[in-house]
Design an enzyme around this catalytic site. Structure first.
Site, PDB file in Angstrom:
ATOM      1  N   GLU A 194       0.860  -1.189   0.000  1.00 29.91           N
ATOM      2  CA  GLU A 194       0.000   0.000   0.000  1.00 29.91           C
ATOM      3  C   GLU A 194       0.892   1.233   0.000  1.00 29.91           C
ATOM      4  O   GLU A 194       1.989   1.186   0.559  1.00 29.91           O
ATOM      5  CB  GLU A 194      -0.861   0.026   1.275  1.00 29.91           C
ATOM      6  CG  GLU A 194      -1.767  -1.168   1.416  1.00 29.91           C
ATOM      7  CD  GLU A 194      -2.375  -1.271   2.824  1.00 29.91           C
ATOM      8  OE1 GLU A 194      -2.408  -0.256   3.550  1.00 29.91           O
ATOM      9  OE2 GLU A 194      -2.803  -2.381   3.180  1.00 29.91           O
ATOM     10  N   LYS A 246       2.328   4.519   1.383  1.00 32.31           N
ATOM     11  CA  LYS A 246       2.400   5.073   2.736  1.00 32.31           C
ATOM     12  C   LYS A 246       2.116   6.566   2.642  1.00 32.31           C
ATOM     13  O   LYS A 246       2.967   7.341   2.211  1.00 32.31           O
ATOM     14  CB  LYS A 246       3.776   4.815   3.344  1.00 32.31           C
ATOM     15  CG  LYS A 246       3.908   5.308   4.769  1.00 32.31           C
ATOM     16  CD  LYS A 246       5.220   4.811   5.350  1.00 32.31           C
ATOM     17  CE  LYS A 246       5.466   5.212   6.778  1.00 32.31           C
ATOM     18  NZ  LYS A 246       5.189   6.559   7.147  1.00 32.31           N
ATOM     19  N   ASP A 282       1.656  10.250   3.616  1.00 32.11           N
ATOM     20  CA  ASP A 282       2.307  11.075   4.630  1.00 32.11           C
ATOM     21  C   ASP A 282       1.290  12.028   5.251  1.00 32.11           C
ATOM     22  O   ASP A 282       1.129  13.165   4.811  1.00 32.11           O
ATOM     23  CB  ASP A 282       3.470  11.844   3.984  1.00 32.11           C
ATOM     24  CG  ASP A 282       4.438  12.352   5.035  1.00 32.11           C
ATOM     25  OD1 ASP A 282       4.299  11.952   6.213  1.00 32.11           O
ATOM     26  OD2 ASP A 282       5.324  13.149   4.684  1.00 32.11           O
ATOM     27  N   TYR A 323      -7.134   1.893   6.168  1.00 27.78           N
ATOM     28  CA  TYR A 323      -6.386   0.679   5.844  1.00 27.78           C
ATOM     29  C   TYR A 323      -6.435  -0.406   6.906  1.00 27.78           C
ATOM     30  O   TYR A 323      -5.765  -1.419   6.778  1.00 27.78           O
ATOM     31  CB  TYR A 323      -4.926   1.013   5.515  1.00 27.78           C
ATOM     32  CG  TYR A 323      -4.242   1.936   6.513  1.00 27.78           C
ATOM     33  CD1 TYR A 323      -3.859   3.208   6.119  1.00 27.78           C
ATOM     34  CD2 TYR A 323      -3.984   1.535   7.811  1.00 27.78           C
ATOM     35  CE1 TYR A 323      -3.231   4.066   7.003  1.00 27.78           C
ATOM     36  CE2 TYR A 323      -3.365   2.384   8.708  1.00 27.78           C
ATOM     37  CZ  TYR A 323      -2.984   3.653   8.297  1.00 27.78           C
ATOM     38  OH  TYR A 323      -2.378   4.505   9.178  1.00 27.78           O
ATOM     39  N   LYS A 379      10.633   2.773   2.672  1.00 32.64           N
ATOM     40  CA  LYS A 379      10.647   4.208   2.368  1.00 32.64           C
ATOM     41  C   LYS A 379      11.151   4.508   0.953  1.00 32.64           C
ATOM     42  O   LYS A 379      12.028   3.809   0.448  1.00 32.64           O
ATOM     43  CB  LYS A 379      11.557   4.939   3.373  1.00 32.64           C
ATOM     44  CG  LYS A 379      11.041   4.913   4.787  1.00 32.64           C
ATOM     45  CD  LYS A 379       9.872   5.837   4.911  1.00 32.64           C
ATOM     46  CE  LYS A 379       9.718   6.364   6.293  1.00 32.64           C
ATOM     47  NZ  LYS A 379       9.916   7.662   6.618  1.00 32.64           N
ATOM     48  N   CYS A 397      15.354  49.072  -3.803  1.00 38.20           N
ATOM     49  CA  CYS A 397      14.710  48.083  -4.659  1.00 38.20           C
ATOM     50  C   CYS A 397      15.692  47.618  -5.729  1.00 38.20           C
ATOM     51  O   CYS A 397      16.273  48.448  -6.433  1.00 38.20           O
ATOM     52  CB  CYS A 397      13.478  48.697  -5.308  1.00 38.20           C
ATOM     53  SG  CYS A 397      12.778  47.661  -6.612  1.00 38.20           S
ATOM     54  N   CYS A 451      14.154  49.046  -9.337  1.00 38.17           N
ATOM     55  CA  CYS A 451      14.063  50.461  -9.720  1.00 38.17           C
ATOM     56  C   CYS A 451      14.968  51.351  -8.887  1.00 38.17           C
ATOM     57  O   CYS A 451      15.096  52.536  -9.163  1.00 38.17           O
ATOM     58  CB  CYS A 451      12.611  50.936  -9.645  1.00 38.17           C
ATOM     59  SG  CYS A 451      12.020  51.102  -7.949  1.00 38.17           S
ATOM     60  N   CYS A 459       9.109  47.745  -1.810  1.00 37.32           N
ATOM     61  CA  CYS A 459       9.525  48.871  -2.624  1.00 37.32           C
ATOM     62  C   CYS A 459       8.373  49.860  -2.625  1.00 37.32           C
ATOM     63  O   CYS A 459       7.225  49.497  -2.832  1.00 37.32           O
ATOM     64  CB  CYS A 459       9.805  48.397  -4.055  1.00 37.32           C
ATOM     65  SG  CYS A 459       9.911  49.761  -5.220  1.00 37.32           S
ATOM     66  N   CYS A 515       7.062  51.179  -9.889  1.00 31.96           N
ATOM     67  CA  CYS A 515       8.209  50.277 -10.063  1.00 31.96           C
ATOM     68  C   CYS A 515       7.874  49.248 -11.145  1.00 31.96           C
ATOM     69  O   CYS A 515       6.843  48.592 -11.074  1.00 31.96           O
ATOM     70  CB  CYS A 515       8.514  49.579  -8.743  1.00 31.96           C
ATOM     71  SG  CYS A 515       9.736  48.262  -8.916  1.00 31.96           S
TER      72      CYS A 515
END
Ligand code: IVH
Length: 666
Positions: free
Chosen positions: A116, A118, A120, A225, A312, A406, A409, A424, A429
């Site tokens: 099956e 796994k 997470d 499960y 894993k 910035c 600009c 900014c 800009c």
């Protein structure tokens, strides 16, 4: 019980069964049998009937998935049998060792397996008694966990009732699909709240929220499960999974029966590559000895069952050098640091950039330029930096110094005290305009296909666009002269731009990129206001009264509509023919009682027959004089006669005047 109540109870029962059936078809099987509008109408009917008969409301009614009240906390509950975890193996060799151990313990036997994915997420145990979900408890420390029943109920794929009277315990994994994870993080970003690092953290955070209404909006999901039923023991894990599915639970569709270890290894190899195609995170595969008898014989070590192991996937992390930190300027002028990395392959994809979120995060993790850093990617989420490997420092690493100007600009940047980002401050800009254009054209905004980064950059470079409305003045000939654009693609783009003018108001509001106004809020606003002018004229107090609009959003909206340049922008968009009107009036075919046929009989207290008829018709219902099988409801006032009898004979639900009131309330 009075006759009419009995009939309402029957109608309620029928609706609940129908809704449960359609929820399974829609949410679990991806195979809807009716339209959303029809489904909503069923829910509405059920709600109305329950309102009129509050004594018939039970917790497992589909209307009760999302409880009205926040919970106080999560009482600790002891698991009936401990929720163990599994031992891990990380390679084919280690898995083969696992199998050799099993063969030593079961000499001479052949062992087959179930593999099956796994998932997470976080494991939760559910208890059903008398066919009803009565408790959901998180794994906790394995011995006792938290009672999160109210929140688990909001998971749409989880049946609130099952066709099994005996006590059933099922266990499975609650997880958050990537799409929902990204939506949550986008909303958090808009509110400048810290982001969740991965879907599992977001799922774990969500299941512990006190308000089930917020949990419901997070779209958690669950695969089951494991199952125990008193007095019933499936002979194999495969049969157990089948039984879980047959009871109406969602099981993972990719599970596979494997006749031997080679098939297990093939499954693991296959999913090591394919996991990227899933819309949720899987960090390995769980391998279980299929035969129940064998599993029982194998028993447990001090910590784990011997008959199962978690195999894993290779880590989706890699170490690489952080070459440089560049600073990008977003649509709102926010300066975002981005890590430039020595390119590194992580599960098949080359990663050369990762997000660093903001200055504080860099400082908190003590990330320095030149560090060897651990980079992680999962699914289609932007790679992130887990942290520096400090033991590999040479002393030549440099701290990141946030720029005072910035990078695009050269204007001064400012970081407000309560904010995590610097911005900014130059309203024109070019970086802001670039991001505004990209956001405006985005799929979730005005959805102008073909207007991507490469094109926007050219439009800006050639001074063809200086503000959003300029897009609508572009001509095919002008576009055809740009790099990588031919007459056909230019014409397509012009058509896309033209088409976008007819978008609904919600898209336009979102497309404007007003701070803190996400897609959902934009849609809510478009439902509330007749047009952009009405929204622009709304006061902060008024806006705050709207659901999902808090003080921060209200203030931001009012601020936006107070700026002369924004009003000018809206005027130009309107002049270009962009739709600024709401479609909030539901079309005639979609009224709340459309498709329902009522018959009235007896004397009503609150209405004349004609008034009741007019009120029902105004909501889309048909009102006829005679009862037939097609009649949806008979409304029976005092001294109802033969129609009432006929309705009973035909099994047509009979409602009281009080129930009629509930239908006519809105
Ligand atoms: S079986 C005795 N099956 O992985 C433990 N676990 O370390 C039985 N998980 O705590 C667990 N998908 O949270 C099992 N298909 C699956 C799973 C699964 C995810 C999680 C679960 C468990 C951990 C195992």
């Amino acid at each position: 019980m009075k006759d009419m109540d009995r009939s309402a109870a029957a109608a309620i029962d029928r609706l609940r069964k129908q809704i449960a059936y359609h929820e399974k078809k829609y949410y679990q099987d991806n195979d809807p049998q009716i339209s959303d509008a029809e489904f909503d109408a069923m829910m509405r009917d059920l709600r109305r009937l329950e309102e009129a008969h509050p004594e018939l409301i039970v917790p497992e009614s589909p209307t009760q998935r999302v409880g009205g009240q926040p919970v106080e906390g999560f009482p600790s509950v002891r698991h009936r049998t401990p929720m163990l975890s599994l031992d891990n193996v990380y390679s084919v060799e280690e898995f083969e060792e696992f199998e050799s151990r099993l063969l030593r313990l079961l000499p001479g036997r052949t062992i087959s397996y179930v593999a099956e994915l796994k998932i997470d997420g976080l494991s939760v145990s559910l208890l059903y008694r008398d066919g009803r979900l009565i408790q959901a408890v998180t794994r906790g420390d394995g011995i006792q966990g938290d009672d999160v029943t109210a929140n688990a109920r909001t998971i749409r794929t989880l049946p609130l009732t099952i066709p099994e009277r005996r006590e059933v315990e099922v266990r499975g994994e609650i997880y958050l699909p990537f799409a929902s994870f990204q939506e949550i993080n986008r909303a958090r970003e808009a509110r400048e709240e810290p982001l969740f690092a991965n879907p599992r953290n977001a799922a774990a955070g969500s299941i512990r929220l006190l308000d089930p209404r917020i949990v419901a909006a997070r779209r958690l999901d669950m695969f089951l499960y494991y199952l125990t039923i008193e007095g019933k023991e499936p002979a194999s894990q495969w049969e157990e999974l089948e039984l879980i599915g047959a009871l109406g639970f969602k099981t993972n569709p990719h599970s596979r029966r494997c006749p031997d270890a080679a098939a297990v290894i093939a499954f693991w190899r296959e999913w090591t590559d394919r996991r990227e195609t899933l819309d949720y995170d899987a960090d390995g595969v769980v391998i279980k000895v299929d035969d129940e008898e064998q599993r029982r014989e194998l028993g447990f070590t001090a910590k784990f069952p011997r008959g199962a192991v978690s195999f894993k996937f290779p880590a989706r992390q890699a170490a690489t050098r952080l070459r440089e930190i560049i600073v990008q300027v977003g649509r709102t002028g926010a300066l975002t640091p981005v890590a430039v990395l020595d390119p590194v392959k992580i599960s098949g994809t080359t990663v050369s950039r990762a997000t660093l979120h903001n200055e504080d995060e860099i400082r908190r993790k003590d990330i320095r330029i030149g560090d060897i850093v651990l980079v992680e990617r999962s699914g289609d989420v932007i790679p992130r930096i887990v942290g520096p490997m400090k033991e590999r420092r040479t002393g030549s690493e440099k701290e990141f110094v946030p720029p005072g100007r910035c990078p695009v600009c050269g204007s001064r940047v400012h970081r407000a005290e309560e904010e995590v980002v610097a911005r900014c401050e130059n309203p024109s800009c070019p970086a802001k305009l670039r991001e505004s254009l990209l956001h405006f054209a985005g799929r979730r905004a005005m959805n102008i296909e073909g207007l991507g980064e490469a094109l926007v950059d050219q439009l800006l470079e050639k001074n063809l666009v200086a503000s959003l409305p300029d897009l609508f003045a572009l001509r095919a000939e002008t576009l055809a002269a740009l790099e990588r654009m031919g007459p056909k693609s230019s014409q397509n783009l012009i058509e896309e731009i033209e088409k976008s003018k007819a978008n609904d108001l919600g898209r336009l509001i979102f497309a404007l990129g007003i701070r803190h106004v996400g897609e959902k809020t934009a849609r809510t606003l478009a439902e509330r206001y007749a047009d952009m002018d009405a929204l622009a004229a709304a006061s902060e107090e008024e806006l705050r009264l709207i659901e999902d609009v808090g003080p921060v959003v209200a203030e931001s909206l009012v601020f936006f509509f107070r700026q002369p340049e924004n009003l000018d922008l809206l005027k130009k968009l309107r002049a270009a023919g962009v739709n600024v009107r709401s479609e909030r009036k539901a079309p005639a075919g979609d009224r709340p009682l459309t498709g329902k046929t009522f018959v009235l009989t007896g004397t009503l207290k609150g209405y004349t027959r004609e008034e009741a008829r007019a009120a029902l018709e105004a909501r889309g219902a048909a009102v006829t004089d005679s009862i037939s099988k097609k009649t949806t409801y008979l409304i029976a006032g005092a001294e109802a006669g033969s129609k009432l009898e006929k309705a009973r004979k035909l099994g047509v639900p009979v409602l009281t005047e009080k129930e009629l009131d509930a239908f006519l309330r809105d």
